[in-house]
Write an enzyme that holds these catalytic residues in place. Structure first.
Site, short mmCIF file in Angstrom:
data_model
loop_
_atom_site.label_atom_id
_atom_site.label_comp_id
_atom_site.label_asym_id
_atom_site.label_seq_id
_atom_site.Cartn_x
_atom_site.Cartn_y
_atom_site.Cartn_z
N GLU A 1 64.28 48.29 31.66
CA GLU A 1 64.37 47.63 30.36
C GLU A 1 65.78 47.78 29.81
OE1 GLU A 1 60.35 47.32 27.77
OE2 GLU A 1 61.26 49.30 27.85
N TYR B 1 66.65 40.91 24.73
CA TYR B 1 65.83 41.82 25.54
C TYR B 1 65.86 41.30 26.97
CZ TYR B 1 61.81 44.12 27.65
OH TYR B 1 61.01 44.85 28.49
#
Length: 389
Positions: free
Chosen positions: A197, A109
């Site tokens: 993101e 991530y």
């Protein structure tokens, strides 16, 4: 403002952020053509909506032929995709993104946002890729790495290396990570983003770092500097009431409660919502009419609140400085008469022309409950809503 995944990837690619090749399609045959152009043997077909959780809801399909690409696209297009972020009504899929497949070795991530506590752009990374960062924070907070960037120095190679080492990268992987992270940070700052993101960021079996997914949000107040980003807005993905409010210069955000709020000033609006919760109610919206609203804008705001079927009562809380209380009163009375008010209404006015404003409401003949202060207003609207049920 939010944009679709394929739009985010197009923007990020201009800054050197690496990702698989892909193309957007609006029909099933067009999706097959994109797959043919990309070449096989594996593709991923992704529904394009402004919501997460697409994979769990059937909005992401791994396929192995052009025919399967077209079939997957046909199954998604025109359908309502329901995820944990869309609500029960879901979102209609009007386009899909067809992307070439890759051999994944590891998933990470990587995100960038503005940390309000420090006032700095902060990079967030985790070895738990493909998982919502909120879940990681709740169950494995030790697996989240945060690196704040001092605006005086801008991003430096050691910032990116800290991310790379924190994700367990070695050798040439570190150099690829430095390039990727630096490009991401530059895109964030130059495009006035509020969030980027990459989830997951993948390390392929050939050692490449690729953005397998991308989410971007932007500061609405900075869009005047980026007409090319403003042009990417998909109004079909936005709440129609919020869009209508924007056309009239109103700041409106729909919430899940049943007490509509009309306030002037963002701080006072937040305090109003808080005190409604304190007295056992639940706000249905955030609505700031601004300091220089006209009677027409106030009337429009009132109608927008009542367009929400969940609203069972309205609290108007105005502190008149630039905004005059008589203007608010005229707008509220005019709107209430026009739409045949059918829910309890509590109004608290203070400031410029307050006596005139109160007189206008008293002489209106409408069942308006006057409040002396904010606490009194919150108590009255919560009680009135409960009694009206």
């Amino acid at each position: 403002m939010n944009i679709h995944e394929y739009q985010a990837k197009e923007l990020l690619a201009k800054f050197g952020v690496a990702m698989p090749r892909g193309g957007v399609a609006y029909t099933a045959p067009e999706a097959g053509m994109v797959a043919r152009r990309l070449g096989g043997p594996v593709w991923v077909v992704k529904a394009q909506i402004h919501a997460g959780g697409r994979g769990k809801a059937g909005g992401v399909k791994l396929v192995h032929s052009e025919e399967e690409v077209a079939a997957a696209a046909d199954a998604m297009l025109g359908r309502q995709l329901v995820t944990h972020q869309t609500g029960p009504g879901g979102r209609e899929v009007t386009r899909v993104y067809v992307e070439e497949g890759c051999q994944i070795d590891r998933e990470f991530y990587l995100g960038a946002l503005v940390d309000r506590a420090t006032g700095r752009v902060t990079l967030i990374a985790s070895t738990e890729g493909g998982v919502e960062i909120e879940e990681v924070a709740a169950h494995s907070p030790d697996k989240i790495l945060q690196v704040a960037i001092d605006p005086a120095s801008d991003i430096q190679p050691f910032h990116a290396r800290e991310i790379a080492y924190g994700l367990g990268m070695t050798g040439a992987q570190v150099g690829a990570a430095v390039k990727f992270v630096t490009a991401l940070h530059r895109a964030f700052c130059e495009l006035d983003a509020t969030l980027i993101e990459i989830n997951p960021l993948v390390l392929t079996k050939t050692g490449e770092l690729l953005a397998l997914d991308a989410k971007m949000s932007f500061d609405d107040n900075a869009l005047f500097r980026h007409p090319e980003i403003e042009a990417l807005r998909d109004q079909g993905e936005e709440d129609p009431t919020e869009l209508e409010a924007g056309r009239h210069g109103l700041n409106y955000i729909k919430l899940d409660g049943n007490i509509g709020c009309m306030v002037n000033g963002a701080g006072l609006a937040m305090a109003t919502m808080d005190i409604i919760k304190l007295y056992g109610g639940s706000p249905a919206n955030f609505l700031d009419v601004g300091g220089g609203a006209t009677r027409e804008r106030v009337s429009t705001a009132f109608k927008l609140i009542l367009s929400d079927p969940n609203v069972e009562g309205i609290l108007v809380n105005i502190f008149g400085g630039i905004m005059r209380c008589d203007v608010i009163a005229e707008g509220v009375v005019g709107a209430a008469r026009e739409i045949n008010l059918h829910v309890p209404l509590v109004v608290r006015l203070e400031g410029t022309n307050v006596d005139l404003g109160k007189k206008i409401m008293q002489q209106s003949g409408l069942p308006i409950l006057a409040a002396e202060n904010l606490a009194d207003a919150a108590q009255k609207i919560v009680t009135a809503v409960k009694e009206a049920r």
